[in-house]
Motif scaffolding. Sequence first.
Motif, PDB file in Angstrom:
ATOM      1  N   ALA A 156       7.547  54.057  58.764  1.00  0.00           N
ATOM      2  CA  ALA A 156       6.671  53.199  57.959  1.00  0.00           C
ATOM      3  C   ALA A 156       5.707  52.426  58.844  1.00  0.00           C
ATOM      4  N   ASP A 157       4.437  52.472  58.464  1.00  0.00           N
ATOM      5  CA  ASP A 157       3.484  51.554  59.076  1.00  0.00           C
ATOM      6  C   ASP A 157       3.854  50.144  58.649  1.00  0.00           C
ATOM      7  N   TYR A 158       3.781  49.224  59.591  1.00  0.00           N
ATOM      8  CA  TYR A 158       4.166  47.845  59.275  1.00  0.00           C
ATOM      9  C   TYR A 158       3.375  46.928  60.205  1.00  0.00           C
ATOM     10  N   HIS A 159       2.207  46.506  59.726  1.00  0.00           N
ATOM     11  CA  HIS A 159       1.255  45.837  60.609  1.00  0.00           C
ATOM     12  C   HIS A 159       1.132  44.340  60.364  1.00  0.00           C
ATOM     13  N   TYR A 160       0.743  43.642  61.417  1.00  0.00           N
ATOM     14  CA  TYR A 160       0.315  42.242  61.322  1.00  0.00           C
ATOM     15  C   TYR A 160      -1.181  42.216  61.618  1.00  0.00           C
ATOM     16  N   ALA A 186      -3.657  46.496  66.912  1.00  0.00           N
ATOM     17  CA  ALA A 186      -4.750  47.211  67.589  1.00  0.00           C
ATOM     18  C   ALA A 186      -5.378  48.267  66.677  1.00  0.00           C
ATOM     19  N   GLU A 187      -4.611  48.703  65.681  1.00  0.00           N
ATOM     20  CA  GLU A 187      -5.062  49.764  64.781  1.00  0.00           C
ATOM     21  C   GLU A 187      -6.042  49.246  63.723  1.00  0.00           C
ATOM     22  N   LEU A 188      -6.066  47.934  63.522  1.00  0.00           N
ATOM     23  CA  LEU A 188      -6.860  47.363  62.430  1.00  0.00           C
ATOM     24  C   LEU A 188      -8.177  46.798  62.940  1.00  0.00           C
ATOM     25  N   ASP A 189      -9.234  47.012  62.132  1.00  0.00           N
ATOM     26  CA  ASP A 189     -10.542  46.483  62.505  1.00  0.00           C
ATOM     27  C   ASP A 189     -11.337  46.212  61.238  1.00  0.00           C
ATOM     28  N   SER A 190     -12.130  45.124  61.256  1.00  0.00           N
ATOM     29  CA  SER A 190     -12.926  44.829  60.066  1.00  0.00           C
ATOM     30  C   SER A 190     -14.118  45.775  59.935  1.00  0.00           C
ATOM     31  N   SER A 191     -14.522  46.426  61.058  1.00  0.00           N
ATOM     32  CA  SER A 191     -15.504  47.523  60.973  1.00  0.00           C
ATOM     33  C   SER A 191     -14.855  48.800  61.507  1.00  0.00           C
ATOM     34  N   VAL A 201     -11.060  56.716  62.523  1.00  0.00           N
ATOM     35  CA  VAL A 201     -10.484  57.706  63.427  1.00  0.00           C
ATOM     36  C   VAL A 201      -9.436  57.010  64.292  1.00  0.00           C
ATOM     37  N   ASN A 202      -9.898  55.983  64.993  1.00  0.00           N
ATOM     38  CA  ASN A 202      -8.969  55.202  65.827  1.00  0.00           C
ATOM     39  C   ASN A 202      -8.617  53.854  65.211  1.00  0.00           C
ATOM     40  N   THR A 203      -9.507  53.359  64.370  1.00  0.00           N
ATOM     41  CA  THR A 203      -9.240  52.067  63.721  1.00  0.00           C
ATOM     42  C   THR A 203      -9.409  52.196  62.212  1.00  0.00           C
ATOM     43  N   PHE A 204      -8.658  51.379  61.496  1.00  0.00           N
ATOM     44  CA  PHE A 204      -8.632  51.453  60.043  1.00  0.00           C
ATOM     45  C   PHE A 204      -8.663  50.046  59.452  1.00  0.00           C
ATOM     46  N   PRO A 205      -9.068  49.955  58.174  1.00  0.00           N
ATOM     47  CA  PRO A 205      -8.997  48.638  57.534  1.00  0.00           C
ATOM     48  C   PRO A 205      -7.527  48.237  57.346  1.00  0.00           C
ATOM     49  N   GLU A 206      -7.312  46.998  56.975  1.00  0.00           N
ATOM     50  CA  GLU A 206      -5.948  46.509  56.749  1.00  0.00           C
ATOM     51  C   GLU A 206      -5.181  47.429  55.812  1.00  0.00           C
TER      52      GLU A 206
END
Length: 208
Positions: free
Chosen positions: A49-53, A57-62, A66-71
């Motif tokens: 399971a993805d479980y982010h705060y 590093a995976e999250l970005d507002s832009s 590919v490497n970064t995703f929204p929340e």
Amino acid sequence: MLFWNVDTQIDFVYPRGKLYVQGAENLRPQWKELTRLAKENSIRVVNTADYHYANSAELDSSPDFVNTFPEHCMAGTRGADYIRETDPEDPVIFDWDKEYLITPGLFGREEHRNFVIRKDAFDVFTGNPMTEKILKYLNPDTVVVYGVTTNVCVDAAVKGLAKKVNNVYVIKDAIKELPNIPLPFETWEKKGVELITLEKLKELMTAN
Ligand SMILES: [Zn+2]
């Protein structure tokens, strides 16, 4: 045989999810069937399971998708929960930011059938330091992989598993990809990973 359920979480599967994977909801019958097969045959299931705060590093507002995703799959939110069809029964949960005392008893066949491995990265082997230890204790000869997404987290799991497990099967009608990222099928084939249908899996299971 061990089943390996990759990230079948609300944020990925439901059209209203925060990082909806187009068409993933159509796989719910297959996922339900795999969950049923596991239960009926007392097959253990590792559920990742993805479980982010917010600082992941995976999250970005832009995001570049590919490497970064929204929340998505934020810790403690409904979107991080599994969909009903794969929701693990009475699981042992391993958070990625905690340490656990692992005892062989924890992996006794009678003790627990479901394990949840939370992660803060695409790759469960780097996203949770417990993954390798858990796999070592479960010591499967065959692992059956399904979930989302084919070209990100399923790919990472398959590559990691192929290094450590003799037979890796991916259920081709129970995985879904994200657009704009290359598909991994050729690489899997080179590693000896087999893509099979759910029907074929059922045939193999009744033959054994
Ligand atoms: Zn994620």
